[in-house]
Structures are given as structure tokens and as C-alpha cells.
Design a protein around this motif. Structure first.
Motif, PDB file in Angstrom:
ATOM      1  N   ALA A  97     -13.476   9.477 -10.656  1.00  0.00           N
ATOM      2  CA  ALA A  97     -14.002   8.348  -9.879  1.00  0.00           C
ATOM      3  C   ALA A  97     -12.851   7.937  -9.184  1.00  0.00           C
ATOM      4  CB  ALA A  97     -14.444   7.303 -11.019  1.00  0.00           C
ATOM      5  N   GLN A  98     -13.192   7.325  -8.224  1.00  0.00           N
ATOM      6  CA  GLN A  98     -12.311   6.726  -6.807  1.00  0.00           C
ATOM      7  C   GLN A  98     -11.729   5.523  -7.306  1.00  0.00           C
ATOM      8  OE1 GLN A  98     -11.546   8.607  -3.800  1.00  0.00           O
ATOM      9  NE2 GLN A  98     -12.225  10.133  -5.050  1.00  0.00           N
ATOM     10  N   LEU A  99     -10.481   5.229  -7.002  1.00  0.00           N
ATOM     11  CA  LEU A  99      -9.921   4.027  -7.397  1.00  0.00           C
ATOM     12  C   LEU A  99     -10.392   2.811  -6.495  1.00  0.00           C
ATOM     13  CD1 LEU A  99      -6.060   5.300  -7.552  1.00  0.00           C
ATOM     14  CD2 LEU A  99      -7.704   4.311  -9.353  1.00  0.00           C
ATOM     15  N   SER A 100     -10.287   1.768  -7.229  1.00  0.00           N
ATOM     16  CA  SER A 100     -10.941   0.599  -6.380  1.00  0.00           C
ATOM     17  C   SER A 100      -9.553   0.103  -5.436  1.00  0.00           C
ATOM     18  CB  SER A 100     -11.199  -0.545  -7.540  1.00  0.00           C
ATOM     19  OG  SER A 100     -10.076  -0.879  -8.006  1.00  0.00           O
TER      20      SER A 100
ATOM     21  N   VAL B 139       0.477   1.493  -5.763  1.00  0.00           N
ATOM     22  CA  VAL B 139       1.165   1.554  -4.818  1.00  0.00           C
ATOM     23  C   VAL B 139       2.452   0.485  -4.891  1.00  0.00           C
ATOM     24  CG1 VAL B 139       1.658   0.783  -2.236  1.00  0.00           C
ATOM     25  CG2 VAL B 139      -0.213   2.192  -3.090  1.00  0.00           C
ATOM     26  N   ASP B 140       2.175  -0.453  -5.546  1.00  0.00           N
ATOM     27  CA  ASP B 140       3.376  -1.510  -5.860  1.00  0.00           C
ATOM     28  C   ASP B 140       4.239  -0.852  -7.016  1.00  0.00           C
ATOM     29  OD1 ASP B 140       2.096  -3.524  -4.410  1.00  0.00           O
ATOM     30  OD2 ASP B 140       1.445  -4.599  -6.080  1.00  0.00           O
ATOM     31  N   GLN B 141       3.616   0.025  -7.766  1.00  0.00           N
ATOM     32  CA  GLN B 141       4.718   0.628  -8.918  1.00  0.00           C
ATOM     33  C   GLN B 141       5.358   1.762  -8.251  1.00  0.00           C
ATOM     34  OE1 GLN B 141       2.168   2.277 -11.979  1.00  0.00           O
ATOM     35  NE2 GLN B 141       1.043   0.346 -12.451  1.00  0.00           N
TER      36      GLN B 141
ATOM     37  N   ALA C   1       1.612  11.090  -6.540  1.00  0.00           N
ATOM     38  CA  ALA C   1       1.830  11.378  -7.876  1.00  0.00           C
ATOM     39  C   ALA C   1       0.793  10.339  -9.085  1.00  0.00           C
ATOM     40  CB  ALA C   1       3.243  11.361  -8.212  1.00  0.00           C
ATOM     41  N   LYS C   2       0.946   9.115  -8.529  1.00  0.00           N
ATOM     42  CA  LYS C   2       0.402   8.267  -9.523  1.00  0.00           C
ATOM     43  C   LYS C   2      -1.345   8.221  -9.287  1.00  0.00           C
ATOM     44  CE  LYS C   2       3.850   5.023 -10.003  1.00  0.00           C
ATOM     45  NZ  LYS C   2       4.219   5.522 -11.532  1.00  0.00           N
ATOM     46  N   VAL C   3      -1.659   8.306  -7.955  1.00  0.00           N
ATOM     47  CA  VAL C   3      -3.126   8.420  -7.620  1.00  0.00           C
ATOM     48  C   VAL C   3      -3.708   9.616  -8.019  1.00  0.00           C
ATOM     49  CG1 VAL C   3      -4.513   8.468  -5.756  1.00  0.00           C
ATOM     50  CG2 VAL C   3      -2.589   6.871  -5.628  1.00  0.00           C
ATOM     51  N   ALA C   4      -3.066  10.808  -8.075  1.00  0.00           N
ATOM     52  CA  ALA C   4      -3.705  11.909  -8.664  1.00  0.00           C
ATOM     53  C   ALA C   4      -5.027  12.473  -8.309  1.00  0.00           C
ATOM     54  CB  ALA C   4      -3.583  12.172 -10.169  1.00  0.00           C
ATOM     55  N   GLY C   5      -5.433  12.361  -6.952  1.00  0.00           N
ATOM     56  CA  GLY C   5      -6.639  12.654  -6.557  1.00  0.00           C
ATOM     57  C   GLY C   5      -7.597  11.618  -6.576  1.00  0.00           C
ATOM     58  N   ARG C   6      -7.561  10.556  -7.127  1.00  0.00           N
ATOM     59  CA  ARG C   6      -8.444   9.421  -7.311  1.00  0.00           C
ATOM     60  C   ARG C   6      -8.603   8.606  -6.143  1.00  0.00           C
ATOM     61  NH1 ARG C   6      -6.501   6.541 -12.303  1.00  0.00           N
ATOM     62  NH2 ARG C   6      -4.321   7.110 -11.293  1.00  0.00           N
TER      63      ARG C   6
ATOM     64  N   GLU D  22      -8.468   8.958  -1.530  1.00  0.00           N
ATOM     65  CA  GLU D  22      -8.014   9.836  -0.203  1.00  0.00           C
ATOM     66  C   GLU D  22      -6.801   9.495   0.355  1.00  0.00           C
ATOM     67  OE1 GLU D  22     -10.987   9.455   2.910  1.00  0.00           O
ATOM     68  OE2 GLU D  22     -12.408  10.145   1.762  1.00  0.00           O
ATOM     69  N   GLY D  23      -5.899  10.599   0.716  1.00  0.00           N
ATOM     70  CA  GLY D  23      -4.778  10.205   1.393  1.00  0.00           C
ATOM     71  C   GLY D  23      -4.620   9.369   2.329  1.00  0.00           C
ATOM     72  N   SER D  24      -5.634   9.291   3.337  1.00  0.00           N
ATOM     73  CA  SER D  24      -5.631   8.101   4.301  1.00  0.00           C
ATOM     74  C   SER D  24      -5.756   6.750   3.606  1.00  0.00           C
ATOM     75  CB  SER D  24      -6.719   8.201   5.275  1.00  0.00           C
ATOM     76  OG  SER D  24      -8.036   8.256   4.399  1.00  0.00           O
ATOM     77  N   ARG D  25      -6.222   6.595   2.531  1.00  0.00           N
ATOM     78  CA  ARG D  25      -6.424   5.247   2.012  1.00  0.00           C
ATOM     79  C   ARG D  25      -5.245   5.003   1.342  1.00  0.00           C
ATOM     80  NH1 ARG D  25     -10.519   4.422  -2.707  1.00  0.00           N
ATOM     81  NH2 ARG D  25      -9.505   2.627  -2.747  1.00  0.00           N
ATOM     82  N   VAL D  26      -4.349   6.089   0.781  1.00  0.00           N
ATOM     83  CA  VAL D  26      -2.958   5.760   0.123  1.00  0.00           C
ATOM     84  C   VAL D  26      -2.122   5.438   1.245  1.00  0.00           C
ATOM     85  CG1 VAL D  26      -1.294   6.864  -1.351  1.00  0.00           C
ATOM     86  CG2 VAL D  26      -3.639   7.257  -1.990  1.00  0.00           C
ATOM     87  N   ALA D  27      -2.247   6.184   2.361  1.00  0.00           N
ATOM     88  CA  ALA D  27      -1.085   5.852   3.331  1.00  0.00           C
ATOM     89  C   ALA D  27      -1.431   4.781   3.934  1.00  0.00           C
ATOM     90  CB  ALA D  27      -1.340   7.019   4.542  1.00  0.00           C
ATOM     91  N   ALA D  28      -2.568   4.157   4.057  1.00  0.00           N
ATOM     92  CA  ALA D  28      -2.682   2.991   4.747  1.00  0.00           C
ATOM     93  C   ALA D  28      -2.167   1.699   3.521  1.00  0.00           C
ATOM     94  CB  ALA D  28      -4.246   2.457   4.951  1.00  0.00           C
ATOM     95  N   ALA D  29      -2.423   1.747   2.457  1.00  0.00           N
ATOM     96  CA  ALA D  29      -1.983   0.983   1.217  1.00  0.00           C
ATOM     97  C   ALA D  29      -0.492   0.864   1.497  1.00  0.00           C
ATOM     98  CB  ALA D  29      -2.648   0.969   0.053  1.00  0.00           C
ATOM     99  N   VAL D  30       0.126   1.945   1.540  1.00  0.00           N
ATOM    100  CA  VAL D  30       1.747   2.119   1.485  1.00  0.00           C
ATOM    101  C   VAL D  30       2.263   1.375   2.764  1.00  0.00           C
ATOM    102  CG1 VAL D  30       3.739   3.547   1.587  1.00  0.00           C
ATOM    103  CG2 VAL D  30       1.638   4.102  -0.048  1.00  0.00           C
TER     104      VAL D  30
END
Length: 156
Positions: free
Chosen positions: A95-98, A106-108, A135-140, A142-150
């Protein structure tokens, strides 16, 4: 054999018996992508469930991009077929993360990198934060969402 690959194969047999053409075609395509990944490189090997999930994620992303391309070209029928395939693949992904869960991870990651570098990370250290966050997200997510949040976290 990894559990996920077994599940894909058994679900393919079920789809074959049920004459579910979309599911059958999608599962065959996914298993072919997994097989191709297994024989890629210098030596053939068996993929782990985590590696199979990465293949599934890549295939789902391809379907979404193809659906968008068909939609923009005015080919709604092909776009719907690609979305149907993406939906089948999504059943096998975690399941995708909210947005809130992603923000807390990302805060962690930012806190971990801040500890390593001895201060708040800057934009120049985005790569370090991305590595920790992925590493924390582990595929839950998309990379673009993670990058935007970071990026949002580092610029604030």
C-alpha cells in the motif's frame, strides 16, 4: 522460489481458468519481466521478493505513463487498457504511504542526516537525505513523491 513469484504464477493459472484476459495478459507480462530481470547480467539468479516488487513497481509506472500518453493522444480505449493493467499490478504492491506518513518518514531521515553531518542538512546534502528516506519508504511511495517531500523539507 520467492513467495511473490509463486503467487503471481498461481494467480495466472486462476486467471487462465476464469478466462480473464486482462489479468492473464498482465500477469504473463509481469512474469516475463521478472524472468528477464533474473537472466540479466553476467549470471542468472533468482530474484528475492523485494527485487520482484521493484520490477512490479517499474512495470506499474510504465503502464501509468503509457496511459497518460494514450490519453493525451486521444486514444481513450488504449489508455483504459493500460490503467486496467496498472490496477492488476498494484494488487501485488505494498500500500502506498499517505502524505502525512511520508512526511514523518522524511522528517526522521532529515534528523538522521542532521546527526551525521552535525547540523541541519542543506540542499547540497539532498542525496544523503534521499538515501535515508528511500530506505525508510521501501517502495511504498514513488521516488518523485519522496524527492518532492525531501526538497520541501530542506527548503523550509
Amino acid at each position: 522460489m520467492p513467495e511473490l513469484k509463486d503467487k503471481l504464477k498461481s494467480d495466472m493459472v486462476v486467471a487462465m481458468k476464469a478466462k480473464d484476459a486482462t489479468r492473464l495478459g498482465t500477469l504473463r507480462m509481469v512474469l516475463a519481466a521478472v524472468s528477464n530481470e533474473e537472466v540479466a547480467g553476467k549470471q542468472a539468479r533468482e530474484l528475492t521478493d523485494e527485487e520482484i516488487q521493484r520490477v512490479l513497481t517499474r512495470e506499474a509506472k510504465k503502464r501509468k505513463e503509457a496511459a497518460e500518453a494514450f490519453e493525451s493522444a486521444g486514444r481513450a480505449e488504449q489508455a483504459a487498457a493500460e490503467r486496467a493493467e496498472a490496477d492488476v499490478i498494484a494488487e501485488y504492491l505494498p500500500a502506498q504511504l499517505s502524505d502525512d506518513d511520508l512526511a514523518s518518514l522524511v522528517d526522521q531521515a532529515v534528523a538522521e542526516v542532521a546527526e551525521q553531518v552535525g547540523g541541519a542538512p542543506t540542499q547540497k546534502q539532498m542525496g544523503l537525505v534521499m538515501k535515508a528516506a528511500n530506505a525508510k519508504v521501501a517502495g511504498r511511495a514513488e521516488g518523485s513523491r519522496v524527492a518532492a517531500a525531501v526538497k520541501a523539507k530542506l527548503t523550509s
